[in-house]
Design an enzyme around this catalytic site. Structure first.
Site, short mmCIF file in Angstrom:
data_model
loop_
_atom_site.label_atom_id
_atom_site.label_comp_id
_atom_site.label_asym_id
_atom_site.label_seq_id
_atom_site.Cartn_x
_atom_site.Cartn_y
_atom_site.Cartn_z
N SER A 186 21.36 19.71 16.44
CA SER A 186 20.06 19.19 16.89
C SER A 186 19.33 18.65 15.68
O SER A 186 19.62 19.05 14.53
CB SER A 186 19.26 20.34 17.50
OG SER A 186 17.91 19.97 17.70
N TYR A 230 15.74 29.07 18.01
CA TYR A 230 16.54 27.84 18.14
C TYR A 230 16.67 27.15 16.78
O TYR A 230 17.76 26.77 16.36
CB TYR A 230 15.84 26.93 19.15
CG TYR A 230 16.59 25.70 19.56
CD1 TYR A 230 17.49 25.72 20.64
CD2 TYR A 230 16.40 24.47 18.93
CE1 TYR A 230 18.16 24.58 21.05
CE2 TYR A 230 17.06 23.32 19.33
CZ TYR A 230 17.94 23.38 20.40
OH TYR A 230 18.60 22.24 20.80
#
Ligand SMILES: NC(=O)c1ccc[n+]([C@@H]2O[C@H](COP(=O)([O-])OP(=O)(O)OC[C@H]3O[C@@H](n4cnc5c(N)ncnc54)[C@H](O)[C@@H]3O)[C@@H](O)[C@H]2O)c1
Length: 245
Positions: A127, A140
């Protein structure tokens, strides 16, 4: 190919299959009925937060195909919360699926990747959050930064055997993972759900749009070509200008 039941994972399965690959899709539940018929290859239900689930995924791929040329570690979820309230079980689960699962998949697949005739390939769908942080995403962001470290290590260890490892780093992609966080983002930022897309999600993108799952699949497909062979040990960033700042 993990997380094959939705979003980016589903798009990657379809794209790789279209390019002639035999792909095992792994997700929490194997699809049933009509849904199963739309999947282009075999699938396995496995909980990838467990060692057994990751072992079963690698074993099933080897049973189906007799070899393993590529591992795509993609399964994941998001949890949005201020750090002081961050649920500790959710932290553990985020680290398990986003960091430990890619490690276990690489470990269990390593000998097969070493034996891959064209050189084994490992791709983590990381990401932009592997490169930059956002508030309220401690688990995350930490896990995604960690998986980039894993990929760098795999690249160095795998190089003598021709194995490459990359971390695809997209900005926000139009998937259920993004849709599901809108209510939590609204709560954490103290704004209405209507304002989340413009004022939170699209804010870091220089180009003000979402990425489509097929665009991520295109990049993964490119990495499997001979032209993708020079990419290893690095992020493959596709973040609409997010990390240019
Ligand atoms: N959507 C985005 O904006 C975006 C951006 C950058 C990176 N990513 C990453 O892309 C990957 C896929 O995300 P997505 O947006 O397609 O999400 P998604 O929610 O559409 O799909 C994720 C899939 O992972 C599966 N999964 C979750 N936990 C699992 C478990 N314990 N065992 C097996 N499967 C499990 C889910 O069942 C689901 O099918 C994730 O790693 C995510 O962090 C997403």
């Amino acid at each position: 190919m993990t997380g094959s039941g939705s979003g980016i994972g589903r798009a990657i399965v379809d794209r790789l299959h279209g390019d002639g690959w035999s792909v095992l899709g792994v997700d929490l539940k194997a699809p049933e009925g009509d849904l199963a018929e739309t999947l282009p290859g075999p699938s396995l239900g496995a909980d990838l937060t467990t060692r057994e689930g990751n072992r079963a995924a690698v074993d099933a791929a080897l049973e189906h195909f007799g070899r393993l040329d590529l591992v795509v570690a993609n399964a994941g979820f998001q949890h949005v919360s201020p750090v002081a309230d961050f649920d500790e079980d959710r932290w553990d689960a985020l680290l398990a699926i986003l960091l430990t699962s890619p490690f276990l998949l690489a470990k269990y697949a390593w000998e097969a990747l070493r034996a891959a005739p064209e050189g084994g390939r490992f791709v983590a769908i990381a990401s932009a959050h592997a490169l930059a942080a956002s508030p309220f995403k401690a688990g995350y962001v930490s896990a995604k930064h960690g998986v980039l470290g894993l990929v760098k290590t795999l690249a160095l260890e795998g190089a003598p055997d021709g194995i490459t490892a990359t971390a695809v780093c997209p900005g926000y992609v139009r998937t259920p993972l993004v849709e599901r966080q809108i209510a939590d983002q609204a709560k954490a930022h103290g704004i209405s759900e209507d304002r989340v897309l413009e004022e939170v999600i699209l804010t870091p993108h220089a180009l003000k749009r979402l990425i489509e799952p097929s665009e991520v699949a295109d990049v993964v497909a490119f990495l499997q070509t001979s032209a993708g062979g020079a990419f290893t040990g690095s992020p493959v960033t596709m973040d609409l200008g997010w990390t240019a700042r």
